[in-house]
Design a protein around this motif. Structure first.
Motif, PDB file in Angstrom:
ATOM      1  N   PRO A 129     104.560  44.503  47.562  1.00  0.00           N
ATOM      2  CA  PRO A 129     106.032  44.609  47.473  1.00  0.00           C
ATOM      3  C   PRO A 129     106.620  43.668  46.409  1.00  0.00           C
ATOM      4  O   PRO A 129     107.560  44.036  45.699  1.00  0.00           O
ATOM      5  N   LYS A 130     106.023  42.462  46.292  1.00  0.00           N
ATOM      6  CA  LYS A 130     106.528  41.524  45.278  1.00  0.00           C
ATOM      7  C   LYS A 130     106.276  42.074  43.876  1.00  0.00           C
ATOM      8  O   LYS A 130     107.128  41.978  42.990  1.00  0.00           O
ATOM      9  N   ALA A 131     105.068  42.640  43.691  1.00  0.00           N
ATOM     10  CA  ALA A 131     104.740  43.210  42.372  1.00  0.00           C
ATOM     11  C   ALA A 131     105.670  44.376  42.040  1.00  0.00           C
ATOM     12  O   ALA A 131     106.123  44.530  40.896  1.00  0.00           O
ATOM     13  N   CYS A 132     105.966  45.172  43.066  1.00  0.00           N
ATOM     14  CA  CYS A 132     106.873  46.316  42.878  1.00  0.00           C
ATOM     15  C   CYS A 132     108.242  45.834  42.385  1.00  0.00           C
ATOM     16  O   CYS A 132     108.834  46.404  41.470  1.00  0.00           O
ATOM     17  N   LYS A 133     108.700  44.793  43.050  1.00  0.00           N
ATOM     18  CA  LYS A 133     110.008  44.227  42.700  1.00  0.00           C
ATOM     19  C   LYS A 133     109.968  43.735  41.253  1.00  0.00           C
ATOM     20  O   LYS A 133     110.901  43.979  40.467  1.00  0.00           O
ATOM     21  N   GLU A 134     108.885  43.053  40.905  1.00  0.00           N
ATOM     22  CA  GLU A 134     108.755  42.515  39.556  1.00  0.00           C
ATOM     23  C   GLU A 134     108.759  43.646  38.513  1.00  0.00           C
ATOM     24  O   GLU A 134     109.395  43.534  37.470  1.00  0.00           O
ATOM     25  N   VAL A 135     108.046  44.721  38.844  1.00  0.00           N
ATOM     26  CA  VAL A 135     107.998  45.865  37.922  1.00  0.00           C
ATOM     27  C   VAL A 135     109.404  46.415  37.718  1.00  0.00           C
ATOM     28  O   VAL A 135     109.865  46.611  36.573  1.00  0.00           O
ATOM     29  N   CYS A 136     110.108  46.644  38.827  1.00  0.00           N
ATOM     30  CA  CYS A 136     111.455  47.241  38.728  1.00  0.00           C
ATOM     31  C   CYS A 136     112.411  46.297  37.981  1.00  0.00           C
ATOM     32  O   CYS A 136     113.227  46.753  37.166  1.00  0.00           O
ATOM     33  N   ILE A 153     102.307  53.920  44.156  1.00  0.00           N
ATOM     34  CA  ILE A 153     101.329  52.840  44.335  1.00  0.00           C
ATOM     35  C   ILE A 153      99.953  53.502  44.407  1.00  0.00           C
ATOM     36  O   ILE A 153      99.651  54.217  45.360  1.00  0.00           O
ATOM     37  N   CYS A 154      99.168  53.289  43.366  1.00  0.00           N
ATOM     38  CA  CYS A 154      97.848  53.911  43.316  1.00  0.00           C
ATOM     39  C   CYS A 154      96.809  52.868  43.711  1.00  0.00           C
ATOM     40  O   CYS A 154      96.727  51.805  43.111  1.00  0.00           O
ATOM     41  N   ILE A 155      96.054  53.193  44.743  1.00  0.00           N
ATOM     42  CA  ILE A 155      95.094  52.213  45.258  1.00  0.00           C
ATOM     43  C   ILE A 155      93.703  52.844  45.275  1.00  0.00           C
ATOM     44  O   ILE A 155      93.572  54.052  45.412  1.00  0.00           O
ATOM     45  N   THR A 156      92.687  52.007  45.105  1.00  0.00           N
ATOM     46  CA  THR A 156      91.349  52.558  44.869  1.00  0.00           C
ATOM     47  C   THR A 156      90.437  52.408  46.085  1.00  0.00           C
ATOM     48  O   THR A 156      90.835  51.924  47.130  1.00  0.00           O
ATOM     49  N   CYS A 157      89.175  52.814  45.899  1.00  0.00           N
ATOM     50  CA  CYS A 157      88.191  52.881  46.994  1.00  0.00           C
ATOM     51  C   CYS A 157      88.094  51.602  47.817  1.00  0.00           C
ATOM     52  O   CYS A 157      87.866  51.676  49.020  1.00  0.00           O
ATOM     53  N   VAL A 158      88.241  50.463  47.183  1.00  0.00           N
ATOM     54  CA  VAL A 158      88.055  49.221  47.941  1.00  0.00           C
ATOM     55  C   VAL A 158      88.978  49.208  49.152  1.00  0.00           C
ATOM     56  O   VAL A 158      88.626  48.711  50.216  1.00  0.00           O
ATOM     57  N   ASP A 159      90.145  49.759  48.978  1.00  0.00           N
ATOM     58  CA  ASP A 159      91.097  49.730  50.078  1.00  0.00           C
ATOM     59  C   ASP A 159      90.773  50.770  51.151  1.00  0.00           C
ATOM     60  O   ASP A 159      91.155  50.605  52.306  1.00  0.00           O
ATOM     61  N   GLU A 212     101.383  53.793  53.816  1.00  0.00           N
ATOM     62  CA  GLU A 212     102.741  54.298  54.073  1.00  0.00           C
ATOM     63  C   GLU A 212     103.643  53.127  54.472  1.00  0.00           C
ATOM     64  O   GLU A 212     104.794  53.034  54.056  1.00  0.00           O
ATOM     65  N   ARG A 213     103.080  52.264  55.296  1.00  0.00           N
ATOM     66  CA  ARG A 213     103.846  51.096  55.765  1.00  0.00           C
ATOM     67  C   ARG A 213     104.126  50.139  54.605  1.00  0.00           C
ATOM     68  O   ARG A 213     105.240  49.617  54.470  1.00  0.00           O
ATOM     69  N   VAL A 214     103.109  49.925  53.763  1.00  0.00           N
ATOM     70  CA  VAL A 214     103.293  49.042  52.599  1.00  0.00           C
ATOM     71  C   VAL A 214     104.385  49.614  51.689  1.00  0.00           C
ATOM     72  O   VAL A 214     105.233  48.881  51.175  1.00  0.00           O
ATOM     73  N   CYS A 215     104.363  50.923  51.517  1.00  0.00           N
ATOM     74  CA  CYS A 215     105.366  51.558  50.651  1.00  0.00           C
ATOM     75  C   CYS A 215     106.778  51.388  51.213  1.00  0.00           C
ATOM     76  O   CYS A 215     107.741  51.219  50.461  1.00  0.00           O
ATOM     77  N   ARG A 216     106.902  51.454  52.537  1.00  0.00           N
ATOM     78  CA  ARG A 216     108.233  51.241  53.140  1.00  0.00           C
ATOM     79  C   ARG A 216     108.733  49.829  52.833  1.00  0.00           C
ATOM     80  O   ARG A 216     109.914  49.620  52.557  1.00  0.00           O
ATOM     81  N   GLY A 244     114.589  49.185  46.758  1.00  0.00           N
ATOM     82  CA  GLY A 244     115.547  50.291  46.869  1.00  0.00           C
ATOM     83  C   GLY A 244     115.094  51.540  46.135  1.00  0.00           C
ATOM     84  O   GLY A 244     115.839  52.512  46.027  1.00  0.00           O
ATOM     85  N   VAL A 245     113.870  51.513  45.623  1.00  0.00           N
ATOM     86  CA  VAL A 245     113.352  52.667  44.872  1.00  0.00           C
ATOM     87  C   VAL A 245     112.325  53.401  45.749  1.00  0.00           C
ATOM     88  O   VAL A 245     111.458  52.746  46.349  1.00  0.00           O
ATOM     89  N   PRO A 246     112.414  54.741  45.827  1.00  0.00           N
ATOM     90  CA  PRO A 246     111.422  55.477  46.620  1.00  0.00           C
ATOM     91  C   PRO A 246     110.000  55.125  46.165  1.00  0.00           C
ATOM     92  O   PRO A 246     109.727  55.092  44.966  1.00  0.00           O
ATOM     93  N   THR A 247     109.134  54.859  47.126  1.00  0.00           N
ATOM     94  CA  THR A 247     107.780  54.424  46.798  1.00  0.00           C
ATOM     95  C   THR A 247     106.773  55.277  47.565  1.00  0.00           C
ATOM     96  O   THR A 247     106.938  55.503  48.761  1.00  0.00           O
ATOM     97  N   VAL A 248     105.787  55.749  46.843  1.00  0.00           N
ATOM     98  CA  VAL A 248     104.850  56.728  47.409  1.00  0.00           C
ATOM     99  C   VAL A 248     103.420  56.266  47.140  1.00  0.00           C
ATOM    100  O   VAL A 248     103.126  55.818  46.036  1.00  0.00           O
ATOM    101  N   PRO A 249     102.545  56.403  48.123  1.00  0.00           N
ATOM    102  CA  PRO A 249     101.143  56.034  47.854  1.00  0.00           C
ATOM    103  C   PRO A 249     100.348  57.168  47.206  1.00  0.00           C
ATOM    104  O   PRO A 249     100.597  58.331  47.488  1.00  0.00           O
ATOM    105  N   ALA A 250      99.429  56.794  46.335  1.00  0.00           N
ATOM    106  CA  ALA A 250      98.465  57.756  45.782  1.00  0.00           C
ATOM    107  C   ALA A 250      97.094  57.102  45.934  1.00  0.00           C
ATOM    108  O   ALA A 250      96.950  55.913  45.673  1.00  0.00           O
ATOM    109  N   TYR A 251      96.152  57.885  46.382  1.00  0.00           N
ATOM    110  CA  TYR A 251      94.851  57.307  46.716  1.00  0.00           C
ATOM    111  C   TYR A 251      93.784  57.741  45.721  1.00  0.00           C
ATOM    112  O   TYR A 251      93.494  58.929  45.623  1.00  0.00           O
ATOM    113  N   MET A 252      93.228  56.770  45.010  1.00  0.00           N
ATOM    114  CA  MET A 252      92.152  57.079  44.067  1.00  0.00           C
ATOM    115  C   MET A 252      90.830  56.742  44.766  1.00  0.00           C
ATOM    116  O   MET A 252      90.135  55.807  44.392  1.00  0.00           O
TER     117      MET A 252
END
Lengths: 318, 254
Positions: free
Chosen positions: A106-113, A125-131, A139-143, A150-158
């Protein structure tokens, strides 16, 4: 096995299943070419993998959360004009063991925005196999990210390790990119084509057939240039799925937004293609005039395609 | 639909309590699913006459493919209860948490809830909430409430406290909440006082008080729950009371 090996489909069929050559028995070799290599979508090849596909929402940006090695080839996508849209949160071993990266996202998201001079339409939010092994509830992290920015955030799984499972990453990312669509009044003369991250060729017969069947507006994600156009996708009366990898996303849209879908199978024989179009036409709840127009146009396309094939065969002297 | 996850220290009687509660719900006419989330895969054995169901992870490891139907990875036990076990890796290898996640994804893809249409789903979860996989049963869409099984033993109460804190840590708008404690008596000195003191300090309700009873062991040796073996005995009645209480709460919420 050191020599190149090939066999024609006819020869293989003649031998029968029990006489499949050893060269094709993948488990009998130390090195073999798995189906995954055929599917592999290198950013260098400029195809659509999870990362590039995840940016299909116009105006969105992506935060790639991964060990450095997983993210390095993303740099190749910069050549395709994505260099302003990718951001990285690199993980180390302690992050993974303690799960502390989850509070960093969430902090990184804020920094990006905050670093952008515009507000992105969405953060993927694209996350890889390690996760995948950690079982994080993204979904919870995205909320939490949404609460922060305040920006819609969606997970994508690599998750490459699920590539050959029932729900492979490229099916999952399709659901992700359509997940921001919201219910609205649907228009009976509008539909979407779902399947690929690039749009169907402009001269594809599908447009002509849909229009002749009374469909006034055919939308595709890849043709959306603005977030407003993206949100218009949920006006569709139905979705036409032309790639099975989009089926899961279409099912989700049916469940969430009540948009039914029809799936077309990729076929290569002209009579089969024609028959599929006829069956599709039969299911349209349209007035007989438009339905018969569509049927006529379908026949014209068939004739035209057959002529084209004949030309090619003559040219190839077959 | 009642969706409960049962947590507690290893060996405290989670599977016994879960299976008896499942049997109590079933004997009250509810359609029940019990999902064991433990590599030992013995959660449902006493609903199945002592014959274990093939765990999902065993199925996938042995066949190297995913099942295509619920029937391949489940068995119907006492009172029509659908019994499923996630199973897990060989001890010391692999990742049991990932096994739970894989199993849950698979059950979702096989549309378990849509097809079976349960009134009650019980998740019997190994030990503490140790990683993301073991927290999966309390995520949105799975359990709504958590019951923590504990005795008056110090380590059982310590584990119960950890579980309560872990679940509270996840407590936002979509995760499960702790419903209360199942006091599973182990003949510890001042047991009730100790458990009540913990419950009060944690702000938790004691949802059920299960007496220490030889009946449980007697019927487990026969591959049964006490609900099946002797529904009139005191232990069985305590589980029936808990089931009725949870049904009443669920109906009140509806």
């Amino acid at each position: 096995m050191t020599d190149a090996f090939y066999i024609t489909a006819a020869e293989l069929a003649d031998r029968g299943f029990d006489n499949t050559p050893d060269e094709l028995m993948s488990h009998r070799h130390m090195i073999y070419s798995s189906p995954a290599t055929l599917d592999f979508n290198s950013p260098g090849a400029k195809g659509f993998g999870v990362k590039r596909a995840g940016l299909a929402i116009p105006g969105s940006v992506m935060l790639l959360v991964a060990p450095g090695c997983c993210g390095r080839n993303t740099a190749l996508l910069n050549e395709l004009g994505y260099n302003e849209r990718f951001f990285y949160l690199l993980l180390d071993d302690t992050d993974i063991v303690t799960g502390r990266h989850l509070t960093k996202i969430p902090k990184a998201c804020k920094e990006v925005c905050d670093s952008l001079d515009y507000t992105p339409t969405a953060v993927m939010i694209c996350i890889t196999c390690v996760d995948a092994l950690l079982g994080t509830d993204m979904e919870r992290v995205c909320r939490k990210c949404e609460d922060e920015t305040g920006v819609p955030t969606v997970p994508a799984y690599m998750y490459a390790l699920t590539r050959e499972k029932r729900l492979p990453p490229m099916a999952g990312v399709r659901k992700s990119v359509y997940s921001l669509l919201e219910p609205q009044k649907r228009i009976s003369s509008e539909c979407n084509i779902m399947g690929y991250f690039s749009h169907v060729h402009d001269d594809c017969e599908l447009y002509d057939l849909l229009h002749s069947a009374g469909i006034k507006k055919v939308r595709e994600l890849a043709r959306c240039e603005t977030i407003e156009q993206y949100h218009e996708l949920s006006r569709a009366n139905f979705n036409l799925v032309i790639n099975p990898e989009a089926r899961y996303a279409a099912q989700d849209l049916e469940k969430r937004l009540g948009i039914p879908f029809i799936e077309l199978t990729r076929m290569y024989r002209i009579d089969k293609i024609h028959n599929q179009y006829r069956l599709l036409g039969r299911h349209w709840v349209l007035c007989s005039t438009t339905a018969s127009t569509a049927a006529r146009r379908s026949g014209q396309w068939r004739t035209s395609t057959e002529n084209s094939v004949r030309c090619v065969l003559r040219w190839a002297n077959v | 639909m009642i969706k409960l996850a049962i947590y507690g220290k290893g060996g405290i009687g989670k599977s016994t309590c879960t299976a008896n509660l499942a049997a109590a719900f079933a004997s009250l006419g509810k359609r029940v699913i019990q999902i064991g989330c433990d590599p030992k895969a013995d959660s449902t054995i006493n609903l199945l006459g002592g014959t274990p169901v093939t765990p999902v992870m065993d199925y996938m490891r042995d066949r190297d493919e995913e099942p295509t139907s619920i029937e391949e990875i489940s068995q119907v036990g006492y009172g029509g209860i659908l019994c499923i076990e996630t199973g897990g890796p060989t001890p010391g290898l692999g990742c049991a948490g990932r096994g739970i996640i894989t199993t849950f994804s698979l059950l979702e893809e096989l549309e378990l809830f849509e097809k079976f249409k349960p009134d009650v789903v019980l998740y019997d979860v190994l030990g503490d909430v140790v990683c993301g996989g073991f927290a999966a049963p309390i995520r949105e869409g799975y359990a709504d409430k958590v019951l923590i099984v504990t005795s008056g033993e110090k380590m059982a109460l310590y584990a119960a406290n950890n579980i309560n804190k872990a679940v509270k840590n996840f407590e936002d708008r979509s995760y499960a909440k702790v419903r209360g404690i199942i006091m599973n008596r182990r003949a510890v000195e001042n047991e009730e006082e100790k458990v009540r003191a913990f419950a009060e300090s944690a702000g938790l309700d004691i949802a059920a008080d299960i007496p220490r009873s030889a009946d449980i062991i007697k019927y487990e040796d026969m591959g049964k729950t006490v609900i099946e073996g002797d529904p009139e005995c005191e232990t069985a009645q305590r589980f029936m009371e808990l089931a009725k209480k949870l049904i009443a709460e669920d109906e009140a919420n509806d």
